[in-house]
Write an enzyme that holds these catalytic residues in place. Structure first.
Site, PDB file in Angstrom:
ATOM      1  N   ILE A  10       0.827  -1.221   0.000  1.00 51.95           N
ATOM      2  CA  ILE A  10       0.000   0.000   0.000  1.00 51.95           C
ATOM      3  C   ILE A  10       0.854   1.262   0.000  1.00 51.95           C
ATOM      4  CG2 ILE A  10      -0.241   0.199   2.536  1.00 51.95           C
ATOM      5  CD1 ILE A  10      -3.242   0.943   1.958  1.00 51.95           C
ATOM      6  N   ASP A  64       5.183  -8.374   6.171  1.00 52.37           N
ATOM      7  CA  ASP A  64       6.210  -8.566   5.157  1.00 52.37           C
ATOM      8  C   ASP A  64       5.856  -9.789   4.313  1.00 52.37           C
ATOM      9  OD1 ASP A  64       9.416  -7.551   5.006  1.00 52.37           O
ATOM     10  OD2 ASP A  64       8.880  -9.373   3.916  1.00 52.37           O
ATOM     11  N   THR A 133       3.122  -8.779 -14.683  1.00 52.01           N
ATOM     12  CA  THR A 133       3.870  -7.723 -15.360  1.00 52.01           C
ATOM     13  C   THR A 133       4.223  -8.059 -16.800  1.00 52.01           C
ATOM     14  OG1 THR A 133       6.063  -6.704 -15.423  1.00 52.01           O
ATOM     15  CG2 THR A 133       5.892  -8.723 -14.176  1.00 52.01           C
ATOM     16  N   GLU A 135       6.976  -7.571 -17.943  1.00 51.80           N
ATOM     17  CA  GLU A 135       8.341  -8.111 -17.919  1.00 51.80           C
ATOM     18  C   GLU A 135       8.340  -9.624 -18.179  1.00 51.80           C
ATOM     19  OE1 GLU A 135      11.772  -6.970 -17.192  1.00 51.80           O
ATOM     20  OE2 GLU A 135      10.791  -5.257 -18.098  1.00 51.80           O
ATOM     21  N   TYR A 157      13.791 -10.728 -11.358  1.00 49.29           N
ATOM     22  CA  TYR A 157      12.465 -10.162 -11.046  1.00 49.29           C
ATOM     23  C   TYR A 157      11.397 -10.847 -11.889  1.00 49.29           C
ATOM     24  CZ  TYR A 157       8.567  -6.831 -11.478  1.00 49.29           C
ATOM     25  OH  TYR A 157       7.321  -6.251 -11.544  1.00 49.29           O
ATOM     26  N   LYS A 161       8.289 -13.267 -10.856  1.00 50.48           N
ATOM     27  CA  LYS A 161       6.902 -12.910 -11.204  1.00 50.48           C
ATOM     28  C   LYS A 161       6.246 -14.002 -12.056  1.00 50.48           C
ATOM     29  CE  LYS A 161       5.922  -8.743  -9.453  1.00 50.48           C
ATOM     30  NZ  LYS A 161       4.696  -8.394  -8.728  1.00 50.48           N
TER      31      LYS A 161
HETATM   32  P1  NAP Z   1       6.576   0.109  -5.882  1.00 48.44           P
HETATM   33  O1  NAP Z   1       6.247   1.558  -5.948  1.00 48.44           O
HETATM   34  O2  NAP Z   1       7.989  -0.348  -5.879  1.00 48.44           O
HETATM   35  O3  NAP Z   1       5.852  -0.460  -4.540  1.00 48.44           O
HETATM   36  C1  NAP Z   1       6.131  -1.737  -4.060  1.00 48.44           C
HETATM   37  C2  NAP Z   1       5.444  -1.906  -2.724  1.00 48.44           C
HETATM   38  O4  NAP Z   1       5.776  -3.203  -2.210  1.00 48.44           O
HETATM   39  C3  NAP Z   1       5.902  -0.897  -1.655  1.00 48.44           C
HETATM   40  O5  NAP Z   1       4.802  -0.602  -0.826  1.00 48.44           O
HETATM   41  C4  NAP Z   1       6.928  -1.683  -0.881  1.00 48.44           C
HETATM   42  O6  NAP Z   1       7.119  -1.249   0.435  1.00 48.44           O
HETATM   43  C5  NAP Z   1       6.263  -3.052  -0.871  1.00 48.44           C
HETATM   44  N1  NAP Z   1       7.183  -4.152  -0.585  1.00 48.44           N
HETATM   45  C6  NAP Z   1       8.344  -4.463  -1.195  1.00 48.44           C
HETATM   46  N2  NAP Z   1       8.870  -5.570  -0.658  1.00 48.44           N
HETATM   47  C7  NAP Z   1       8.038  -5.959   0.332  1.00 48.44           C
HETATM   48  C8  NAP Z   1       8.036  -7.023   1.274  1.00 48.44           C
HETATM   49  N3  NAP Z   1       9.013  -7.918   1.326  1.00 48.44           N
HETATM   50  N4  NAP Z   1       7.003  -7.106   2.138  1.00 48.44           N
HETATM   51  C9  NAP Z   1       5.995  -6.181   2.125  1.00 48.44           C
HETATM   52  N5  NAP Z   1       5.941  -5.155   1.275  1.00 48.44           N
HETATM   53  C10 NAP Z   1       6.952  -5.049   0.389  1.00 48.44           C
HETATM   54  O7  NAP Z   1       5.848  -0.688  -7.043  1.00 48.44           O
HETATM   55  P2  NAP Z   1       4.579  -0.249  -7.933  1.00 48.44           P
HETATM   56  O8  NAP Z   1       5.070   0.450  -9.156  1.00 48.44           O
HETATM   57  O9  NAP Z   1       3.558   0.365  -7.077  1.00 48.44           O
HETATM   58  O10 NAP Z   1       4.069  -1.680  -8.438  1.00 48.44           O
HETATM   59  C11 NAP Z   1       3.112  -2.422  -7.696  1.00 48.44           C
HETATM   60  C12 NAP Z   1       3.193  -3.882  -8.108  1.00 48.44           C
HETATM   61  O11 NAP Z   1       2.927  -4.006  -9.492  1.00 48.44           O
HETATM   62  C13 NAP Z   1       4.545  -4.544  -7.896  1.00 48.44           C
HETATM   63  O12 NAP Z   1       4.308  -5.886  -7.557  1.00 48.44           O
HETATM   64  C14 NAP Z   1       5.208  -4.459  -9.252  1.00 48.44           C
HETATM   65  O13 NAP Z   1       6.162  -5.494  -9.396  1.00 48.44           O
HETATM   66  C15 NAP Z   1       4.018  -4.645 -10.157  1.00 48.44           C
HETATM   67  N6  NAP Z   1       4.089  -4.008 -11.486  1.00 48.44           N
HETATM   68  C16 NAP Z   1       4.410  -2.690 -11.590  1.00 48.44           C
HETATM   69  C17 NAP Z   1       4.410  -2.107 -12.838  1.00 48.44           C
HETATM   70  C18 NAP Z   1       4.742  -0.650 -13.019  1.00 48.44           C
HETATM   71  O14 NAP Z   1       5.036  -0.248 -14.152  1.00 48.44           O
HETATM   72  N7  NAP Z   1       4.653   0.176 -11.984  1.00 48.44           N
HETATM   73  C19 NAP Z   1       4.077  -2.865 -13.970  1.00 48.44           C
HETATM   74  C20 NAP Z   1       3.738  -4.207 -13.802  1.00 48.44           C
HETATM   75  C21 NAP Z   1       3.731  -4.756 -12.547  1.00 48.44           C
HETATM   76  P3  NAP Z   1       8.121  -0.008   0.795  1.00 48.44           P
HETATM   77  O15 NAP Z   1       7.336   1.239   0.477  1.00 48.44           O
HETATM   78  O16 NAP Z   1       8.373  -0.225   2.235  1.00 48.44           O
HETATM   79  O17 NAP Z   1       9.327  -0.171  -0.077  1.00 48.44           O
HETATM   80  N1  GDD Z   2      15.787   2.470 -14.241  1.00 51.37           N
HETATM   81  C1  GDD Z   2      16.486   2.899 -15.282  1.00 51.37           C
HETATM   82  N2  GDD Z   2      17.470   3.825 -15.090  1.00 51.37           N
HETATM   83  N3  GDD Z   2      16.194   2.413 -16.512  1.00 51.37           N
HETATM   84  C2  GDD Z   2      16.888   2.897 -17.557  1.00 51.37           C
HETATM   85  C3  GDD Z   2      17.895   3.853 -17.416  1.00 51.37           C
HETATM   86  C4  GDD Z   2      18.215   4.331 -16.118  1.00 51.37           C
HETATM   87  O1  GDD Z   2      19.085   5.159 -15.925  1.00 51.37           O
HETATM   88  N4  GDD Z   2      18.380   4.145 -18.651  1.00 51.37           N
HETATM   89  C5  GDD Z   2      17.709   3.397 -19.524  1.00 51.37           C
HETATM   90  N5  GDD Z   2      16.807   2.622 -18.867  1.00 51.37           N
HETATM   91  C6  GDD Z   2      15.925   1.625 -19.493  1.00 51.37           C
HETATM   92  C7  GDD Z   2      15.976   0.257 -18.833  1.00 51.37           C
HETATM   93  O2  GDD Z   2      17.138  -0.457 -19.280  1.00 51.37           O
HETATM   94  C8  GDD Z   2      14.669  -0.326 -19.326  1.00 51.37           C
HETATM   95  O3  GDD Z   2      14.826  -0.865 -20.606  1.00 51.37           O
HETATM   96  C9  GDD Z   2      13.737   0.895 -19.427  1.00 51.37           C
HETATM   97  O4  GDD Z   2      14.585   2.050 -19.341  1.00 51.37           O
HETATM   98  C10 GDD Z   2      12.689   0.988 -18.327  1.00 51.37           C
HETATM   99  O5  GDD Z   2      13.332   0.816 -17.085  1.00 51.37           O
HETATM  100  P1  GDD Z   2      12.550   1.030 -15.694  1.00 51.37           P
HETATM  101  O6  GDD Z   2      11.890   2.343 -15.677  1.00 51.37           O
HETATM  102  O7  GDD Z   2      13.515   0.711 -14.596  1.00 51.37           O
HETATM  103  O8  GDD Z   2      11.367  -0.024 -15.770  1.00 51.37           O
HETATM  104  P2  GDD Z   2      11.335  -1.565 -16.209  1.00 51.37           P
HETATM  105  O9  GDD Z   2      10.642  -1.622 -17.528  1.00 51.37           O
HETATM  106  O10 GDD Z   2      12.646  -2.212 -16.086  1.00 51.37           O
HETATM  107  O11 GDD Z   2      10.411  -2.192 -15.067  1.00 51.37           O
HETATM  108  C11 GDD Z   2       9.206  -1.520 -14.654  1.00 51.37           C
HETATM  109  O12 GDD Z   2       8.117  -1.935 -15.453  1.00 51.37           O
HETATM  110  C12 GDD Z   2       7.784  -3.330 -15.334  1.00 51.37           C
HETATM  111  C13 GDD Z   2       6.607  -3.594 -16.279  1.00 51.37           C
HETATM  112  O13 GDD Z   2       7.079  -3.795 -17.573  1.00 51.37           O
HETATM  113  C14 GDD Z   2       8.984  -1.839 -13.169  1.00 51.37           C
HETATM  114  O14 GDD Z   2       7.929  -1.046 -12.682  1.00 51.37           O
HETATM  115  C15 GDD Z   2       8.621  -3.299 -12.968  1.00 51.37           C
HETATM  116  O15 GDD Z   2       8.240  -3.512 -11.610  1.00 51.37           O
HETATM  117  C16 GDD Z   2       7.433  -3.630 -13.876  1.00 51.37           C
HETATM  118  O16 GDD Z   2       7.088  -4.990 -13.748  1.00 51.37           O
END
Ligand code: NAP
Ligand code: GDD
Length: 383
Positions: A10, A64, A133, A135, A157, A161
């Site tokens: 959350i 956790d 995801t 990913e 990761y 997942k």
């Molecule tokens: P985020 O901002 O990194 O939030 C992750 C949350 O999980 C935070 O509240 C974090 O707590 C909590 N957490 C991490 N490890 C934990 C553990 N061991 N026990 C309990 N809580 C834990 O991620 P988000 O972008 O909101 O994404 C939400 C979910 O969707 C994740 O599962 C992510 O992998 C998935 N997802 C995200 C995207 C995207 O683009 N954002 C896309 C596809 C899937 P803290 O605040 O304490 O760190």
């Molecule tokens: N983080 C990061 N930092 N990424 C970079 C950078 C940098 O300086 N420069 C280039 N990139 C490229 C990464 O190599 C990747 O290809 C792309 O930018 C996106 O990176 P992130 O924003 O870190 O996101 P992600 O796609 O790896 O993962 C996020 O999206 C997933 C869904 O497709 C995360 O939110 C995952 O939790 C989520 O599942």
């Protein structure tokens, strides 16, 4: 009857938006937060309600994803109608450094939730959303990616997942549970963690425009992502759990953009034109012009003179430290199923998303500068 939701994660980006959305819909919302040495509830502080408030609808529990007994106890106490399993170690690059922990929290953590619901006899009552995801598609086997596209994960990761995805499908099929995967493509917002690429870019662009930073170092500029707004994506999570049966859904915009183009768009949002030259690790982004009207509107007239001196400056460079051992080069989703079955439509396009993030980060960086200039009382620990 008021519905009860439990959100793991959350305190994260999605958890915060989802909690607010569910509270608006009239839910009682319970969230699991980790114990930390500092407050870690910034994103949901505006939703906080005093524990003595009789009409309280937001409750936080310490927990956790690696602690089965804790998760089981919370689920037993809360008796949720819906569980949104959003908690995860969500950074792809960091998962290469912490693969075992990532597998435990993201993979086995999902099993802990499903098994707790089963053991507690809640399979008929509790619906489960699993944060899957894009990913999972990794080295993509089909373009665009849809629900039937084979997975090919490319990081610890994504492999964790993958387990979460399939154990959710398995519990649905084995025990008839209403358990669903949302296969969400990248979604961003002003609440996005600072080390994900879009937020890293919008923060740096705001700082460069305000004269607080010289350069932005990035990794793979050619990676392509299907970026949407987190506000739109949490609506889809809720819609998935309102369906008569559990199922799996791709949530995406259907448009893909390079990191390089997101950099250009972000600078454009503060009236700065950036052109890229050279290739590979020598590629750089250079400022070639300022749109004064836009700059004044977004950043402020008082910063304009200084910004003109930036013309010709190199503001973006490649640092191979940000490359990943195995990269996901292209993601683009086909959201047909979610549009037809859920009736889901995103409100934000990429321009709207980028604008939202930039406006918020310019405001934030102005506030940060104010604080650094002594706008607050400095603490003297030994006086
Ligand atoms: P985020 O901002 O990194 O939030 C992750 C949350 O999980 C935070 O509240 C974090 O707590 C909590 N957490 C991490 N490890 C934990 C553990 N061991 N026990 C309990 N809580 C834990 O991620 P988000 O972008 O909101 O994404 C939400 C979910 O969707 C994740 O599962 C992510 O992998 C998935 N997802 C995200 C995207 C995207 O683009 N954002 C896309 C596809 C899937 P803290 O605040 O304490 O760190
Ligand atoms: N983080 C990061 N930092 N990424 C970079 C950078 C940098 O300086 N420069 C280039 N990139 C490229 C990464 O190599 C990747 O290809 C792309 O930018 C996106 O990176 P992130 O924003 O870190 O996101 P992600 O796609 O790896 O993962 C996020 O999206 C997933 C869904 O497709 C995360 O939110 C995952 O939790 C989520 O599942």
């Amino acid at each position: 009857m008021k519905k009860v939701a439990l959100i793991t994660g959350i305190t994260g980006q999605d958890g915060a938006y989802l909690a607010e959305y569910l509270l608006k819909l009239g839910y009682e919302v319970h969230g699991i937060k980790r114990r930390a040495s500092l407050f870690n509830t910034d994103r949901i502080d505006h939703l906080y309600q005093d524990p003595h408030d009789e009409n309280r609808r937001l409750f936080l529990h310490y927990g956790d994803m690696t602690d089965s007994m804790n998760l089981t106890r919370i689920i037993q106490e809360v008796q949720p109608d819906e569980i949104y399993n959003l908690a995860a170690m969500s950074h792809v690059k960091v998962s290469f450094d912490t693969p075992e922990y990532t597998a435990n929290a993201d993979g086995i953590g999902t099993l802990r939730i499903l098994e707790a619901v089963r053991l507690l006899g809640l399979t008929e009552k509790t619906r489960i959303y699993q944060a899957s995801t894009s990913e999972l598609y990794g080295l993509v086997q089909e373009v665009p990616q849809r629900e039937s596209t084979p997975f090919y994960p490319r990081s610890p990761y994504a492999v964790a997942k993958l387990y979460g995805y399939w154990i959710t499908v398995n519990y649905r099929e084995a025990y008839g549970m209403h358990a669903s995967n949302g296969i969400l493509f990248n979604h961003e917002s002003p609440l996005r963690g600072e080390t994900f690429v879009t937020r890293k870019i919008t923060r740096a662009v705001a700082k460069i425009a305000l004269g607080q930073q010289d350069k932005l170092f990035l990794g793979n500029l050619s990676a392509k992502r299907d970026w949407g707004h987190a506000k739109d994506y949490v609506r889809a999570m809720h819609a998935i759990l309102q369906q008569p049966e559990g199922s799996d859904y791709v949530i995406a915009t259907g448009i893909t953009t390079t990191v390089r183009d997101f950099v250009k768009l972000s600078f454009k949002n503060v009236g700065i034109t950036v052109d890229f030259k050279n290739e590979g690790v020598d590629e750089v982004g250079v400022i070639s012009g300022i749109d004064e009207v836009m700059f004044i509107a977004r950043v402020g007239a008082e910063y304009l003179e200084a910004s003109k001196a930036l013309i010709g400056q190199e503001v973006v460079r490649v640092d191979p430290a940000y490359f990943r051992p195995t990269e996901v080069e292209l993601l683009i989703g086909d959201p047909t199923k979610s549009k037809t079955v859920l009736g889901w439509e995103p409100e934000y396009d990429l321009e709207g998303l980028c604008e939202d993030m930039i406006i918020s980060d310019v405001k934030l960086m102005k506030k940060d500068a104010f604080l650094k200039e002594g706008g607050y009382k400095t603490l003297n620990y030994f006086e």
